[in-house]
Enzyme design. Structure first.
Site, PDB file in Angstrom:
ATOM      1  N   GLU A 146     -20.554 -47.069 -54.547  1.00 17.96           N
ATOM      2  CA  GLU A 146     -21.149 -48.390 -54.736  1.00 17.96           C
ATOM      3  C   GLU A 146     -20.786 -49.296 -53.564  1.00 17.96           C
ATOM      4  O   GLU A 146     -21.520 -50.213 -53.228  1.00 17.96           O
ATOM      5  CB  GLU A 146     -20.703 -49.006 -56.060  1.00 17.96           C
ATOM      6  CG  GLU A 146     -21.497 -50.252 -56.392  1.00 17.96           C
ATOM      7  CD  GLU A 146     -21.157 -50.859 -57.723  1.00 17.96           C
ATOM      8  OE1 GLU A 146     -21.856 -51.817 -58.097  1.00 17.96           O
ATOM      9  OE2 GLU A 146     -20.206 -50.396 -58.399  1.00 17.96           O
ATOM     10  N   ASP A 290     -21.812 -48.826 -65.990  1.00 17.94           N
ATOM     11  CA  ASP A 290     -20.955 -49.550 -65.038  1.00 17.94           C
ATOM     12  C   ASP A 290     -19.582 -49.778 -65.662  1.00 17.94           C
ATOM     13  O   ASP A 290     -18.914 -50.781 -65.398  1.00 17.94           O
ATOM     14  CB  ASP A 290     -21.599 -50.871 -64.609  1.00 17.94           C
ATOM     15  CG  ASP A 290     -20.985 -51.469 -63.342  1.00 17.94           C
ATOM     16  OD1 ASP A 290     -20.250 -50.741 -62.641  1.00 17.94           O
ATOM     17  OD2 ASP A 290     -21.233 -52.661 -63.055  1.00 17.94           O
ATOM     18  N   GLY A 326     -17.746 -55.146 -63.816  1.00 15.41           N
ATOM     19  CA  GLY A 326     -18.080 -53.956 -64.580  1.00 15.41           C
ATOM     20  C   GLY A 326     -18.230 -54.280 -66.049  1.00 15.41           C
ATOM     21  O   GLY A 326     -18.383 -55.437 -66.449  1.00 15.41           O
TER      22      GLY A 326
END
Length: 397
Positions: A146, A290, A326
């Site tokens: 990411e 996530d 997240g």
């Protein structure tokens, strides 16, 4: 799939071996259809046959599960996950399997392991460790970078000190460390060299996602033209939809080859906006978690890479800020949210957890009950709570 007392695979010959597993008398739901009174037969980790009615009785099996009043789905696939059970994929390399066990208990049978921005040397070590696990465990699909190729102004929970421009040498070093197991990379296409880097990653077989970006509509379309095929957690860490500046989400809606990640936890994206995405890009939404270390571990203080994260009431935030860091989502919760909050059909919700993410990765052997597909199964009750999980035909829960 067809209704009635039918079989959805070629007739089985007498020479074929007995099955390892049969699940019968349940509602089969895939991304394309629902079959009542359905059954699935598994042999050697693969789907041998599936159908409806009583034809399953002709397949002697070592384990027979009566799925009456239950729902059977293909195993969930998570393209974007950072950890669980108190462990992070970035730093807790010895506990990756323990973190994955949390997600597998919630129906996620295949996972891509996501890494946040970090110094290149640290990323190479993490990629190497994930490569070892990927070659040893087929349920681990590989890694997702990411970071570090993100916009400093849209970096979210990523440490801006670790962000880099995607130079050819940096890209080559990361690809080498991953040894063919890098599955996805997120790139902000406005960075110097980013469009060339997209082509470099695509040439190496990596799925490229646009994300954590200030790119506008036209630049995002150019990134898709260069080979990007995914939008990282759509609506988050990017410009929204404006009537005079449509932005990257609208570019992804328009690009028929592009899929869009959605984190459907009720925090990252309002349900009405998430429903808009499903309507605008049918069959192209991939629900992701996530999820970070706090998933399945309760509220408290955790690490996401080098960052300290505070989790309260299941909501993860960078310590001392209002920046989301997240989630604590699991895929079964995402499924329930899709059906209850978005009023999606079960087929559309299941597609976003199975065949769509499988397609993003080019894994046509995942996400369905087709003969020859991997035997990844999730048995749930009528409220879509997970009861049993099998991956490659082996019980996980």
């Amino acid at each position: 799939m067809t209704q009635g007392d039918s079989q959805l695979s070629p007739d089985r010959s007498a020479a074929e071996p007995n099955c390892d597993l049969i699940v019968h008398s349940c509602r089969l739901v895939t991304g394309s259809a629902t079959v009542e009174d359905g059954w699935v037969a598994v042999c050697d980790g693969r789907i041998l046959a599936s159908g409806s009615g009583t034809a399953w009785r002709s397949y002697p099996a070592r384990e027979v599960v009566d799925g009456s009043a239950r729902v059977l789905l293909p195993g969930f696939i998570d393209l974007h996950c950072h950890g669980a059970g108190g462990h992070s994929f970035d730093t807790d390399h010895g506990f990756i399997e323990a973190a994955l066990a949390v997600h597998r208990a919630h129906g996620t049978t295949r996972s891509v392991l996501s890494l946040v921005a970090a110094p290149l040397d640290e990323l190479r070590v993490s990629l190497g460790r994930i490569a070892e696990l990927t070659y040893a465990d087929p349920l681990i699909l590989g890694s997702h970078l990411e970071g570090p190729f993100l916009s400093p102004s849209r970096c979210g929970a990523h440490n801006p000190a670790h962000l880099l421009d995607p130079t050819p040498s940096a890209v080559a070093g990361l690809l080498e460390a991953a040894r063919g197991t890098l599955r996805q990379v997120t790139i902000a296409p406005e960075l110097p060299g980013a469009l060339s880097a997209i082509e470099q990653f695509v040439a190496a077989g990596v799925t490229v996602a646009v994300g954590h970006t200030d790119a506008d509509f036209e630049l995002t379309r150019e990134a898709f033209a260069r080979g990007a095929t995914l939008l990282t957690h759509a609506f988050n860490a990017m410009a929204g939809i404006h009537h005079r500046a449509p932005g990257p989400v609208m570019a992804a809606f328009r690009e028929r080859s592009a899929a869009l990640e959605i984190i459907l936890d009720g925090v990252h994206v309002d349900p009405s906006v998430a429903r808009l995405a499903f309507d605008a890009a049918p069959g192209r939404i991939a629900l992701v978690t996530d999820a970070m270390a706090a998933t399945g571990a309760g509220d408290g203080r955790y690490r996401l890479g080098a960052a300290e994260v505070t989790v309260k009431a299941g909501r993860a935030m960078l310590a001392g800020t209002d920046t989301i860091a997240g989630s604590t989502l699991t895929q079964d919760s995402a499924l329930r949210n899709a059906i209850t909050l978005l009023d999606l059909s079960p087929e559309a919700a299941v597609q976003a957890l199975t065949s769509t993410p499988a397609g993003v990765l080019g894994r046509r052997d995942l996400g369905s009950f087709d003969s020859g597909s991997a035997a990844d199964l999730v048995l749930l009750n009528e409220e879509y709570n997970v009861l049993s999980v099998w991956a490659d035909g082996v019980r996980q829960r």
